[in-house]
Scaffold this motif. Structure first.
Motif, short mmCIF file in Angstrom:
data_model
loop_
_atom_site.label_atom_id
_atom_site.label_comp_id
_atom_site.label_asym_id
_atom_site.label_seq_id
_atom_site.Cartn_x
_atom_site.Cartn_y
_atom_site.Cartn_z
N ILE A 142 51.43 41.42 39.16
CA ILE A 142 51.21 39.99 39.45
C ILE A 142 50.36 39.84 40.71
O ILE A 142 49.51 38.95 40.80
CB ILE A 142 52.56 39.26 39.60
CG1 ILE A 142 53.25 39.16 38.24
CG2 ILE A 142 52.38 37.87 40.20
CD1 ILE A 142 54.71 38.75 38.32
N THR A 143 50.58 40.71 41.69
CA THR A 143 49.80 40.63 42.94
C THR A 143 48.52 41.46 42.85
O THR A 143 47.44 41.00 43.18
CB THR A 143 50.65 41.11 44.12
OG1 THR A 143 51.18 42.42 43.83
CG2 THR A 143 51.81 40.17 44.37
N ALA A 144 48.65 42.71 42.39
CA ALA A 144 47.48 43.61 42.37
C ALA A 144 46.48 43.24 41.28
O ALA A 144 45.27 43.46 41.45
CB ALA A 144 47.94 45.05 42.20
N GLY A 145 46.97 42.68 40.15
CA GLY A 145 46.07 42.35 39.05
C GLY A 145 45.02 41.35 39.45
O GLY A 145 43.84 41.47 39.09
N TYR A 146 45.43 40.34 40.20
CA TYR A 146 44.47 39.34 40.69
C TYR A 146 43.41 39.99 41.55
O TYR A 146 42.21 39.77 41.37
CB TYR A 146 45.22 38.27 41.49
CG TYR A 146 44.33 37.16 42.03
CD1 TYR A 146 44.17 35.98 41.32
CD2 TYR A 146 43.67 37.30 43.25
CE1 TYR A 146 43.36 34.96 41.81
CE2 TYR A 146 42.86 36.30 43.74
CZ TYR A 146 42.71 35.13 43.02
OH TYR A 146 41.90 34.14 43.52
N ALA A 147 43.85 40.84 42.51
CA ALA A 147 42.91 41.48 43.43
C ALA A 147 41.93 42.39 42.69
O ALA A 147 40.74 42.42 43.01
CB ALA A 147 43.68 42.28 44.49
N LEU A 148 42.43 43.12 41.69
CA LEU A 148 41.57 44.02 40.93
C LEU A 148 40.50 43.26 40.16
O LEU A 148 39.31 43.59 40.23
CB LEU A 148 42.42 44.85 39.96
CG LEU A 148 43.17 46.04 40.55
CD1 LEU A 148 44.17 46.57 39.55
CD2 LEU A 148 42.21 47.13 40.98
N ALA A 149 40.92 42.22 39.42
CA ALA A 149 39.97 41.44 38.62
C ALA A 149 38.97 40.73 39.53
O ALA A 149 37.77 40.65 39.21
CB ALA A 149 40.72 40.43 37.76
N PHE A 150 39.44 40.24 40.66
CA PHE A 150 38.59 39.53 41.61
C PHE A 150 37.53 40.46 42.19
O PHE A 150 36.33 40.18 42.13
CB PHE A 150 39.48 38.96 42.71
CG PHE A 150 38.76 38.08 43.71
CD1 PHE A 150 37.81 37.16 43.30
CD2 PHE A 150 39.08 38.13 45.05
CE1 PHE A 150 37.15 36.34 44.21
CE2 PHE A 150 38.45 37.32 45.98
CZ PHE A 150 37.48 36.42 45.56
N ALA A 151 37.97 41.60 42.72
CA ALA A 151 37.03 42.52 43.37
C ALA A 151 36.03 43.10 42.37
O ALA A 151 34.84 43.23 42.67
CB ALA A 151 37.80 43.65 44.05
N ALA A 152 36.52 43.44 41.17
CA ALA A 152 35.65 44.07 40.18
C ALA A 152 34.57 43.14 39.67
O ALA A 152 33.50 43.59 39.25
CB ALA A 152 36.50 44.58 39.01
N GLY A 153 34.82 41.82 39.70
CA GLY A 153 33.85 40.89 39.12
C GLY A 153 32.94 40.17 40.08
O GLY A 153 32.05 39.43 39.67
N LEU A 154 33.13 40.39 41.40
CA LEU A 154 32.40 39.58 42.39
C LEU A 154 30.89 39.79 42.35
O LEU A 154 30.12 38.83 42.39
CB LEU A 154 32.94 39.89 43.80
CG LEU A 154 34.20 39.12 44.19
CD1 LEU A 154 34.84 39.73 45.43
CD2 LEU A 154 33.89 37.66 44.44
N ILE A 155 30.45 41.05 42.32
CA ILE A 155 29.00 41.30 42.33
C ILE A 155 28.36 40.73 41.07
O ILE A 155 27.31 40.09 41.12
CB ILE A 155 28.72 42.81 42.44
CG1 ILE A 155 29.18 43.33 43.80
CG2 ILE A 155 27.23 43.10 42.25
CD1 ILE A 155 29.00 44.82 43.99
N THR A 156 29.03 40.94 39.92
CA THR A 156 28.52 40.41 38.66
C THR A 156 28.48 38.88 38.70
O THR A 156 27.50 38.26 38.27
CB THR A 156 29.39 40.88 37.49
OG1 THR A 156 29.44 42.30 37.48
CG2 THR A 156 28.84 40.38 36.17
N GLY A 157 29.54 38.27 39.23
CA GLY A 157 29.58 36.81 39.32
C GLY A 157 28.44 36.26 40.17
O GLY A 157 27.82 35.25 39.82
N GLY A 158 28.16 36.93 41.29
CA GLY A 158 27.06 36.49 42.14
C GLY A 158 25.72 36.58 41.44
O GLY A 158 24.88 35.67 41.53
N ARG A 159 25.50 37.68 40.70
CA ARG A 159 24.23 37.85 40.01
C ARG A 159 24.07 36.86 38.86
O ARG A 159 22.97 36.36 38.60
CB ARG A 159 24.11 39.29 39.48
CG ARG A 159 22.68 39.73 39.23
CD ARG A 159 21.82 39.45 40.43
NE ARG A 159 20.56 40.18 40.42
CZ ARG A 159 19.61 40.00 41.31
NH1 ARG A 159 19.78 39.09 42.27
NH2 ARG A 159 18.50 40.69 41.27
N LEU A 160 25.17 36.58 38.15
CA LEU A 160 25.10 35.59 37.08
C LEU A 160 24.67 34.23 37.62
O LEU A 160 23.94 33.49 36.95
CB LEU A 160 26.46 35.48 36.38
CG LEU A 160 26.86 36.64 35.47
CD1 LEU A 160 28.32 36.51 35.04
CD2 LEU A 160 25.94 36.71 34.24
#
Length: 504
Positions: A78-96
């Motif tokens: 519940i705590t780590a899942g948010y952090a993992l999905a958030f960190a893994a997608g940030l660069i891609t989100g910025g480029r999109l």
């Protein structure tokens, strides 16, 4: 016009004749247009919502565990899942955002974040809550990079300092108000919903953000036609997961061999990512990460500071919370209220630093912030050693205020320093890198907590309270050491006072 402004304007907006026919250039509102300030209010509210959501859950974990009879593994996810999905997608989100439009991606992100918050609030079992948190983290990764990118593309160079000062104040407020808000909502047990309001409170904020964002945010995207680098997305996501997953779960799993192998393998994946990005740049000029950004001295040095600063904050905030609630036996509400002086100090110093101090003293302001944080930590160590488990809230005020003032002098000017010389067409990618670096630093800091804090406690004999006090002091010495490194790395930041000195 100042020489700094001239340089920024030149770097941020490539010459029109260099754009391919039909390419969309960033369109910023006219200086007299009040819409940009309304747009700023919308995106900063969204940023605050995300910052609060990162910390608000920790306070409610005992309530979630009791209500849903969740296993320890589910609680971790519940705590780590948010952090993992958030960190893994940030660069891609910025480029999109660079490719498809920052306003569009911001609206997609905040809509998805709001829906995911509703799913979290109405979760019927731990598995649904974990899945909803993963979705929430992924949507935050779409939303958050657009905040800095929209600021960079919407506001002229001479206004960005003031804007980043406001942004720094929001960061400081969000860092401490999350636990306090979580404590209040959980303790009040609104309508008998126990922990669920910590997620449901996002619904009215998110809906308002979508409606106002559609109206007031001006669309911007890269002025040259870019394509999404799917291979780069896979490589950077894989590398981040290989690094962050073992760090977030390592201690609970007993630091298994596969975790160490994954972390070592992440370095190989990142090396392959860099090599591919170089190839992609030569091939079609559309890499996921613009490696040329690291040739900009202010960006490269700022990213290094951001990483080490994230480590320091990752250690401090978790250890601080555990020290107060478990070591001292304080209620979540008392712990949250204790942090208010810190939050107020951060917000005050953040606004003051960018508007008044940085134009005059440049990077020395950030270095003064690091020294102030060190001074506050040394005071805290002394107070903790002197009073032990009998320490009172009022005895923590001085060290927390000194620390907060130091943090405020760093967070706002650092964001401006990292983005100031970045070309506007890459602001989304750069923003994603800034946020990803901070998340990586936080993850590294959380991983170190198991060594610098739990390592002391696990070997201690006797009552829990004194063991936590000893662990707290030991961990704070580590934070002092990290901040000393940050102070040294800051010498690589441009001395912006020189630019101000030659204004004409």
């Amino acid at each position: 016009m100042s020489s700094r402004t001239a340089v920024l304007d030149t770097a941020s907006d490539p010459a029109p004749e260099g754009r391919p026919p039909g390419a969309s250039a960033p369109v910023a509102p006219a200086p007299g247009d009040r819409r940009r300030w309304l747009a700023l209010a919308v995106i900063m509210t969204a940023a605050f919502m995300d910052l609060v959501d990162v910390t608000i859950v920790n306070i409610a974990i005992p309530s979630i565990e009791r209500d849903m009879k969740a296993s320890f593994g589910s609680i971790q996810w519940i705590t780590a899942g948010y952090a993992l999905a958030f960190a893994a997608g940030l660069i891609t989100g910025g480029r999109l955002g660079d490719i498809y439009g920052r306003k569009r991606l911001f609206l997609v992100g905040i809509t998805g974040f709001t829906l995911a918050s509703a799913l979290c609030g109405f979760a019927a079992n731990p598995e649904m809550l974990v899945a909803s948190r993963l979705l929430q983290g992924a949507m935050a990764a779409m939303m958050v990079p657009q905040v800095l990118a929209i600021i960079h593309a919407t506001f002229p160079a001479h206004e960005r300092g003031k804007v980043f000062g406001m942004f720094g104040a929001i960061v400081g407020l969000g860092a401490v108000s999350g636990p306090l808000l979580g404590a209040l909502l959980t303790q009040w047990n609104v309508a008998g919903l126990e922990w669920r309001p910590i997620f449901l409170i996002n619904l009215p904020v998110g809906i308002a953000g979508v409606i106002l964002g559609r109206r007031f945010i001006t669309e911007s995207k890269a002025p040259t036609a870019l394509r999404l680098d799917l291979v780069g997305v896979v490589l950077v996501t894989l590398g981040l997961l290989m690094l962050i997953y073992p760090l977030t779960r390592g201690r609970e799993l007993g630091w298994p061999l596969w975790g160490h192998l994954l972390m070592a393998g992440s370095a190989v994946v990142f090396a392959g990512f860099v090599a591919y990005e170089r190839y992609k740049t030569r091939k079609d000029g559309s890499p996921l990460v613009e490696l040329s950004l690291f040739k900009v001295k202010s960006f490269a040095a700022g990213i290094a500071v951001q990483l080490t600063f994230g480590i320091a904050l990752g250690i401090f905030f978790l250890v601080w919370t555990l020290y107060m609630q478990i070591g001292l036996g304080w209620t979540p509400l008392r712990a949250g209220l204790t942090g208010l002086p810190f939050s107020i100090a951060v917000s005050t110093a953040a606004g003051l630093s960018v508007q008044k101090l940085v134009p005059r003293f440049g990077r020395k302001v950030l270095q003064a912030g690091a020294l102030l944080m060190i001074a506050g930590l040394l005071l805290y160590i002394g107070e903790s050693a002197r009073y032990g488990t009998g320490i009172h809230t009022w005895q923590m005020i001085l060290p927390l205020v000194v620390m907060g003032l130091g943090m405020g002098l760093i967070v706002a000017p650092l964001t401006d320093a990292v983005l100031s010389d970045v070309p506007r067409e890459h602001s989304g990618s750069a923003s994603g890198l800034i946020n990803t670096t901070q998340q990586m630093g936080n993850a590294l800091g959380l991983g170190l907590v198991s060594v610098v804090f739990f390592g002391v406690i696990d070997g201690a004999k006797g009552p829990v309270g004194p063991a936590f006090v000893d662990g707290f002091q030991h961990a704070l010495w580590w934070v002092v050491a990290v901040l000393a490194v940050i102070f040294a790395v800051m010498f690589a930041l441009p001395a912006r006072a020189r630019a101000a000195a030659v204004d004409h």
